[in-house]
Motif scaffolding. Structure first.
Motif, short mmCIF file in Angstrom:
data_model
loop_
_atom_site.label_atom_id
_atom_site.label_comp_id
_atom_site.label_asym_id
_atom_site.label_seq_id
_atom_site.Cartn_x
_atom_site.Cartn_y
_atom_site.Cartn_z
N GLY A 1 0.67 -1.28 0.07
CA GLY A 1 0.06 0.05 -0.13
C GLY A 1 0.92 1.15 -0.06
O GLY A 1 0.70 2.17 -0.80
N ARG A 2 1.74 1.53 0.98
CA ARG A 2 2.69 2.65 1.08
C ARG A 2 3.53 2.77 -0.12
O ARG A 2 3.76 3.89 -0.77
N LEU A 3 4.01 1.59 -0.64
CA LEU A 3 4.92 1.63 -1.77
C LEU A 3 4.12 2.21 -3.19
O LEU A 3 4.63 2.98 -3.79
N GLU A 4 2.96 1.67 -3.27
CA GLU A 4 2.19 2.26 -4.36
C GLU A 4 1.80 3.84 -4.21
O GLU A 4 1.86 4.65 -5.46
N ASP A 5 1.72 4.01 -2.85
CA ASP A 5 1.51 5.65 -2.73
C ASP A 5 2.56 6.41 -3.12
O ASP A 5 2.63 7.61 -3.75
N LEU A 6 3.81 6.23 -2.72
CA LEU A 6 5.05 6.83 -3.03
C LEU A 6 5.26 6.58 -4.67
O LEU A 6 5.92 7.53 -5.03
N MET A 7 4.88 5.48 -5.16
CA MET A 7 4.97 5.44 -6.67
C MET A 7 4.38 6.58 -7.24
O MET A 7 4.48 7.14 -8.34
N LYS A 8 2.98 6.52 -6.77
CA LYS A 8 2.05 7.58 -7.47
C LYS A 8 2.74 9.05 -7.26
O LYS A 8 2.18 9.96 -8.03
N GLN A 9 3.25 9.14 -6.09
CA GLN A 9 3.65 10.49 -5.71
C GLN A 9 4.95 10.90 -6.55
O GLN A 9 5.41 12.05 -6.57
N GLY A 10 5.57 9.87 -7.38
CA GLY A 10 6.82 10.14 -8.03
C GLY A 10 7.96 10.26 -7.03
O GLY A 10 9.11 10.40 -7.58
N ARG B 1 0.51 -4.80 -9.97
CA ARG B 1 0.78 -3.83 -10.30
C ARG B 1 2.29 -3.15 -10.08
O ARG B 1 2.96 -2.61 -10.56
N ILE B 2 2.77 -3.86 -8.85
CA ILE B 2 4.25 -3.19 -8.53
C ILE B 2 5.01 -4.02 -9.41
O ILE B 2 6.07 -3.51 -9.89
N LEU B 3 4.83 -5.37 -9.30
CA LEU B 3 5.87 -6.29 -10.09
C LEU B 3 5.71 -5.77 -11.48
O LEU B 3 6.72 -5.93 -12.43
N ALA B 4 4.76 -5.55 -12.11
CA ALA B 4 4.39 -4.91 -13.49
C ALA B 4 5.42 -3.52 -13.80
O ALA B 4 5.91 -3.35 -14.85
N ALA B 5 5.56 -2.75 -12.58
CA ALA B 5 6.58 -1.74 -12.97
C ALA B 5 8.13 -1.96 -12.53
O ALA B 5 8.85 -1.15 -12.89
N THR B 6 8.55 -3.02 -12.52
CA THR B 6 9.77 -3.58 -12.47
C THR B 6 9.89 -4.03 -13.92
O THR B 6 9.27 -4.62 -14.60
N PRO B 7 11.58 -3.69 -14.41
CA PRO B 7 11.83 -4.35 -15.55
C PRO B 7 11.53 -5.87 -15.80
O PRO B 7 11.87 -6.62 -15.03
N ALA B 8 11.11 -6.05 -17.32
CA ALA B 8 10.99 -7.69 -17.34
C ALA B 8 11.85 -8.52 -17.41
O ALA B 8 11.93 -9.61 -17.02
N GLY B 9 13.15 -7.90 -17.61
CA GLY B 9 14.48 -8.68 -17.51
C GLY B 9 15.02 -9.12 -16.42
O GLY B 9 15.99 -9.85 -16.06
#
Length: 512
Positions: free
Chosen positions: A134-143, A172-180
């Motif tokens: 939850g908090r990690l997604e918040d910080l991602m959304k805030q840039g 959503r979080i794992l999708a934001a990490t590089p595929a490789g």
């Protein structure tokens, strides 16, 4: 017996483990390290206590140290996702000594605490982030944080994530990490969507499953005691809490955990509680008190909801008591796993009333526990309690300590004493993942189905819980002098008396 060096662990990291008394790898570490150190995606299955944390901490630190990439502000290179704040804290505590040995930085990210220190750490540059979703997604959304530089991502206790409804956020979080990047997923089971998650994010993974017989646990004895009525059960709970060793008492609801801890403390058995209504600072204080030596101010009794059933690792817990039988067998197994760890013996006692007979038998059958039901006798109680700790005349003073201090009124209105002001003049509150998890679990126990709330509803609930925890969540302090309140208590009483006197003066009619 293979050593960590034999498995390919760098000498600097093996030395850190050796200094902590860890020289022989557990089964899951022996099985997984050759593959994970080689950079392969991995799916590991094993229950709590199998040594999973070190199994992923070593390749995480070793491979990042050898990668040659540099630390960048707001762009961590390693990510570990955990379902609760307590587990995230303990994972970070395991990783930090390893990371420091090779000059790397680690930080935690979770709700229930101020966001600002987490922002500062991320902007200063960290190599590894251990986070709740939850908090990690918040910080991602805030840039504030980007996952575009993550080379290794670890998902721990994926099945618990699913139980708590966190998988959409995890996806959503794992999708934001590089595929490789390399991905390591650890879970006790592959149901509840975990299999689909593994298929989507793991590339040709190697699977390892730890045989239960290889997990280093001591002898765990299960007992089920039938109390004749609620009064007899209350007396039994007090008796079981009065021993000299550490014990965890599990309840279904946050209210019951808080109430029982107060009742035991008032009865001369100092206890602390752990549940979703406590703020992070209060949780950490109470866990520290439970883990400390009673001779140095520690307490022997922790009263907890299922928020402590996973991710809370305290050594030498000799007794687990299911004060309220859990609603399903997984919770029974995870609660019980707080004792009989690392080769030590432990006892698990389930308390039940006659009308709960069918439910308890069903839970035990699904948990594959074969044990008879016993009526309570003095001999059984004496056997389970062992030596009794002397009761202490205690004076809880948490209420006085936790009264919000009045702040000067801000221009344009009264100040909110329960929240710090943010830079824009508003009140900043974070989403507490551990709190959300406990609220979902407790709502299921209350019978409302644990319906998942929207992000806005969770945010509002988090605000209310955070305010409540600040006013009531501090660890109780005790006076060990019989019948004598502590200095804090006397000060609190004097302050309360002055407050009452002031109120009376304010209520008198004023002359012109």
């Amino acid at each position: 017996m293979l050593s960590f060096l034999d498995l390919g662990v760098p000498a600097a990291l093996a030395d850190v483990l050796a200094a902590d008394g860890k020289t022989e790898p557990f089964a899951i570490q022996r099985d997984t390290l050759p593959d994970s150190l080689a950079g392969r995606d991995l799916l590991g299955r094993g229950r709590t206590g199998s040594g999973k944390t070190i199994a992923f901490a070593l390749p995480l630190v070793a491979r990042l140290s050898a990668s040659g990439t540099r630390r960048q502000p707001g762009r961590p290179r390693g990510l570990v996702l955990a379902p609760t704040r307590e587990l995230a804290t303990q994972i970070a505590a395991t990783i930090k000594p390893l990371a420091e040995a090779v000059g790397m930085r680690v930080t935690t990210v979770f709700g229930g605490v101020s966001q600002r220190p987490q922002e500062q750490a991320l902007r200063g540059g960290v190599d590894i982030v251990v986070a709740c979703p939850g908090r990690l997604e918040d910080l991602m959304k805030q840039g504030i944080v980007s996952l575009g530089a993550v080379e290794i991502a670890v998902l721990d206790e994926a099945d618990h994530m699913a139980d708590l409804g966190f998988l959409p956020g995890v996806t959503r979080i794992l999708a934001a990490t590089p595929a490789g990047g390399q991905r390591l997923l650890f879970s006790a089971t592959l149901d509840r969507g975990i299999d689909a998650l593994a298929k989507r994010f793991l590339s040709s993974p190697v699977s390892h499953e730890v045989d239960e017989a290889s997990v280093p646990v001591g002898e765990m004895t299960h007992r089920v005691l039938v109390a004749s009525d609620a009064d007899a059960k209350k007396k039994l709970v007090e008796d079981l809490a009065s021993g000299t060793g550490r014990r965890i008492l599990f309840t279904r609801t946050k209210h019951h955990a808080k109430k029982l801890a107060k009742q035991l403390t008032a009865a001369g058995i100092p206890s602390v509680d752990l549940h979703g209504n406590l703020g992070q600072n209060a949780r950490e204080r109470n866990l520290a008190a439970f883990g400390a030596d009673p001779a140095n101010g520690g307490v022997r009794v922790l009263v907890a909801t299922d928020v402590a059933a996973r991710g809370v690792h305290v050594d030498d817990v000799e007794l687990v008591v299911h004060v309220d039988p859990p609603v399903e067998h997984k919770a029974y197994l995870h609660r019980s796993g707080r004792t009989a760890r690392a080769g030590a013996a432990g006892t698990v006692v389930t308390l039940m009333l006659p009308e709960q007979r069918r439910d308890v038998k069903d839970i035990l059958r699904k948990a594959q526990i074969t044990v008879g039901l016993e009526d309570v006798t003095p001999a059984i109680v004496d056997e389970l309690v062992g030596d009794r700790a002397p009761k202490i005349k205690t004076v809880p003073v948490a209420q006085q300590q936790n009264k919000p201090k009045a702040k000067p009124a801000a221009r344009g209105g009264a100040a909110d004493a329960s929240q710090p002001a943010s830079r824009d003049g508003g009140r900043r509150r974070g989403r507490g993942n551990g709190g959300d998890a406990a609220r979902r679990t407790d709502s299921a126990h209350r019978g409302d189905g644990g319906q998942r709330r929207s992000g806005g509803q969770r945010h509002e609930a988090g605000r209310a819980d955070a305010a409540h925890s600040r006013s009531q969540g501090s660890q109780t302090r005790y006076s060990t002098q019989t019948g004598a309140p502590s200095a804090h208590s006397r000060q609190g009483e004097q302050g309360a008396a002055r407050g009452r006197a002031g109120s009376r003066r304010a209520s008198r009619p004023q002359g012109r």
